[in-house]
Design an enzyme around this catalytic site. Structure first.
Site, short mmCIF file in Angstrom:
data_model
loop_
_atom_site.label_atom_id
_atom_site.label_comp_id
_atom_site.label_asym_id
_atom_site.label_seq_id
_atom_site.Cartn_x
_atom_site.Cartn_y
_atom_site.Cartn_z
N TYR A 1 -38.51 49.41 -53.88
CA TYR A 1 -38.58 49.42 -55.34
C TYR A 1 -38.15 48.08 -55.92
O TYR A 1 -37.83 47.15 -55.20
CB TYR A 1 -37.70 50.56 -55.89
CG TYR A 1 -38.42 51.90 -55.96
CD1 TYR A 1 -39.60 52.14 -55.26
CD2 TYR A 1 -37.91 52.93 -56.74
CE1 TYR A 1 -40.26 53.37 -55.34
CE2 TYR A 1 -38.55 54.16 -56.83
CZ TYR A 1 -39.72 54.38 -56.12
OH TYR A 1 -40.36 55.59 -56.22
N SER A 2 -38.10 48.03 -57.25
CA SER A 2 -37.90 46.76 -57.94
C SER A 2 -36.56 46.11 -57.65
O SER A 2 -35.58 46.77 -57.33
CB SER A 2 -38.06 46.96 -59.44
OG SER A 2 -39.42 47.10 -59.74
N ARG B 1 -31.41 52.20 -59.69
CA ARG B 1 -32.33 51.21 -59.11
C ARG B 1 -32.50 49.98 -59.99
O ARG B 1 -32.02 49.91 -61.11
CB ARG B 1 -33.70 51.86 -58.88
CG ARG B 1 -34.30 52.51 -60.11
CD ARG B 1 -35.67 53.09 -59.78
NE ARG B 1 -36.26 53.72 -60.93
CZ ARG B 1 -36.34 55.05 -61.09
NH1 ARG B 1 -35.84 55.89 -60.19
NH2 ARG B 1 -36.90 55.54 -62.18
N ASP B 2 -33.25 49.02 -59.45
CA ASP B 2 -33.65 47.79 -60.13
C ASP B 2 -32.48 46.83 -60.36
O ASP B 2 -32.17 46.44 -61.50
CB ASP B 2 -34.36 48.09 -61.48
CG ASP B 2 -35.40 49.19 -61.36
OD1 ASP B 2 -35.94 49.37 -60.26
OD2 ASP B 2 -35.67 49.88 -62.37
N ASN C 1 -47.29 46.96 -60.30
CA ASN C 1 -46.45 47.23 -61.48
C ASN C 1 -45.39 46.16 -61.62
O ASN C 1 -45.76 44.97 -61.61
CB ASN C 1 -45.97 48.69 -61.54
CG ASN C 1 -45.27 49.24 -60.34
OD1 ASN C 1 -45.82 49.29 -59.25
ND2 ASN C 1 -44.05 49.69 -60.50
N ASP C 2 -44.13 46.49 -61.79
CA ASP C 2 -43.11 45.55 -62.23
C ASP C 2 -43.13 44.18 -61.56
O ASP C 2 -43.18 44.10 -60.32
CB ASP C 2 -41.71 46.09 -61.93
CG ASP C 2 -41.55 47.56 -62.26
OD1 ASP C 2 -42.51 48.18 -62.73
OD2 ASP C 2 -40.45 48.08 -62.02
N GLN D 1 -44.29 44.61 -57.73
CA GLN D 1 -44.51 45.90 -57.07
C GLN D 1 -46.00 46.05 -56.80
O GLN D 1 -46.84 45.75 -57.65
CB GLN D 1 -44.06 47.03 -58.01
CG GLN D 1 -42.57 47.12 -58.21
CD GLN D 1 -41.89 47.80 -57.03
OE1 GLN D 1 -42.00 49.00 -56.86
NE2 GLN D 1 -41.18 47.03 -56.22
N GLU E 1 -34.43 51.88 -67.03
CA GLU E 1 -34.93 51.15 -65.87
C GLU E 1 -34.86 49.65 -66.14
O GLU E 1 -34.80 49.21 -67.28
CB GLU E 1 -36.39 51.54 -65.59
CG GLU E 1 -36.56 53.01 -65.22
CD GLU E 1 -37.99 53.34 -64.77
OE1 GLU E 1 -38.13 54.01 -63.74
OE2 GLU E 1 -38.95 52.93 -65.44
#
Ligand code: FRU
Length: 484
Positions: free
Chosen positions: A97-98, A158-159, A37-38, A54, A212
């Site tokens: 996570y990102s 997050r991110d 993903n990202d 990800q 996000e």
């Protein structure tokens, strides 16, 4: 926690190249197995663009989030992807996570969200730095800089994305207030620690329950806040995906803690499969890479049954003109052009036109509309088709996937202003089309899974004679992956 054996996983990745399956994209970044993903950690370091993303190496579910890594000097030849960061401890046991990356004292530092859940399902989100080294081919985890969200915000926090503001490092983080409103929080580096400056306020009201993947970019006089809201309702001509990826352009004030005088939220892409983009700025170029996929829509991607899912988009260079972002494929990608079709893409005063394409194609198309009010540009895969339909009166472009058998179907409609000439630039890969309209004014990413392994053909037809069709068809070379 799954057992991540980097050596074994890297060896399996290398075995998976080059791709043979008909749906594996050849000039988009993908992994031979697992779900990506990202895009994460986009940065320019030691003469190369580093691209992380990800990745779940163990299956096609949104679990076991780790980071894969590759790098490139020219966006055509890439280092063989490898596993670079994965869950190892209590902080990130439920996912790395990102996050982003930045050069610091000659080192490639990454900053990511450590995701963990306790026995009661309560989430913790901690922001932590690390350093990627070529020798290890992996990120060494280092200091935690933010232990959790400030009071008033939930653990959906997050991110992180680093940016310079007046020579001082800042970061934006995607967040949610306790009353479930999506927002972006800002931190500033002060004497080695990170001070919370507040929520970056905007004029947007009722704009989703979570934001996000924020990015804050500067385009000279204007600033652009890119983010991905969740929980915003669809409208006639936009926001038609379950979640959106877009921006507001205005003036960011770190004193007022507000995006001042900003325009409306605009999407960066109008296709079915575009989310969580990240932007890297190098030598004044803003280069965006997105995730070609959509969360919570796994059933729309038949490659799931083959053991892999999703891709990253082509790198796109962003420019801001009159408050609007234009995006065009990075010029380096022209080096993928192998040969131009001898079959000229030219016609005058006709209402139908067809041509054959290559397996991997770049198609340039200029249609001078003339008498025509509706024009359909069809990509045919045997009896299946994907259609781009322009309606000149309504000034809308419709992307129509209903003529495909497998994968997501349906339509997406967006406003497109073409007075005399409709211009398109299409990149057609084995399982995807990326389209750029009116010289980058709008873009669309579409995943496509033709049932048969068939070369696409082009057919254009209109309700009345089009004054002129001109353009070119290029065969493209696949990306090349170098062993490391
Ligand atoms: C966006 C996202 C991010 C998160 C990551 C986890 O697609 O949900 O907010 O960090 O994916 O994989």
């Amino acid at each position: 926690m799954e057992h991540f054996d980097k050596q074994e996983i890297d060896a399996r990745i290398a075995e998976g190249f080059p791709f043979l399956h008909r749906w594996h994209n050849r000039f988009h970044l993908e992994m031979p197995f697992g779900l990506i993903n990202d895009p994460n950690g986009l940065t320019y370091h030691n003469g190369a663009y580093h691209i992380f993303c990800q990745w779940n190496p163990f299956g096609c579910e949104h679990k076991n989030k780790s980071w894969a890594h590759t790098k490139t000097r020219d966006f055509c030849t890439y280092a063989m992807p490898q596993l670079a960061l994965w869950p190892t401890d209590l902080h990130d046991k439920d996912g790395c996570y990102s996050g982003c990356a930045a050069e610091e004292d000659g080192r490639l530092r990454v900053l990511y969200t450590c995701n963990a859940k306790d026995a009661a399902g309560r989430r913790s989100s901690v922001q932590r730095f690390g350093t990627y080294t070529k020798a290890a081919g992996a990120v060494k985890k280092e200091e935690i800089i933010i232990e959790g969200p400030p009071p008033g915000f939930t653990a959906r926090f997050r991110d992180p994305y680093l940016f310079d503001w007046c020579g001082v490092r800042h970061l934006v983080i995607g967040a949610q207030t306790e009353d479930e409103r999506g927002c972006v929080l800002v931190y500033r580096e002060e004497a080695g620690s990170w001070a919370f400056l507040g929520e970056l306020r905007t004029q947007l009201k009722d704009f989703g329950y979570m934001w996000e993947c924020p990015n804050l970019l500067s385009f000279g006089d204007y600033d652009v806040l890119v983010f991905c809201p969740q929980g915003v309702e669809a409208r006639a001509y936009d926001r038609q995906n379950i979640y959106q990826a877009g921006y507001i352009a205005g003036h960011a004030s770190m004193d007022a803690m507000e995006m001042l005088m900003h325009g409306r939220f605009k999407e960066l892409d109008h296709g079915f499969d575009f989310y969580a983009p990240q932007v890297l700025t190098h030598e004044g170029r803003h280069i965006l890479i997105g995730w070609m996929g959509m969360p919570d829509r796994e059933e729309e991607y038949p490659t799931r049954a083959e053991g892999w899912m999703h891709s990253l988009t082509l790198p796109r260079v962003l420019t801001l003109r009159q408050g609007h972002i234009f995006s065009e494929p990075a010029k380096e990608l022209r080096a993928l052009r192998r040969r131009e079709s001898e079959q000229a893409l030219a016609a005058e005063g006709e209402s139908a036109f067809s041509a054959t394409l290559y397996d991997l194609t770049e198609l340039l198309l200029d249609i001078t509309l003339g008498e025509a009010y509706t024009v359909s540009v069809e990509l045919l895969f045997g009896r299946e088709k994907f259609v781009l339909r322009y309606d000149r009166l309504a000034q809308t472009m419709t992307l129509d996937r209903t003529g495909m058998k497998l994968g997501g179907r349906g339509t997406r409609v967006f406003k497109l202003y073409a007075e005399q000439t409709l211009s398109m630039r299409l990149f057609i890969d084995r399982g995807a089309v990326e389209a750029f309209f009116q010289y980058g004014e709008e873009a669309a990413t579409i995943a496509l899974f033709p049932e048969k392994d068939i070369r696409p053909a082009l057919r254009i037809f209109s309700d009345a004679d089009m004054a002129q069709i001109s353009g070119a068809v290029w065969e493209l070379a696949p990306f090349h992956f170098e062993r490391r």
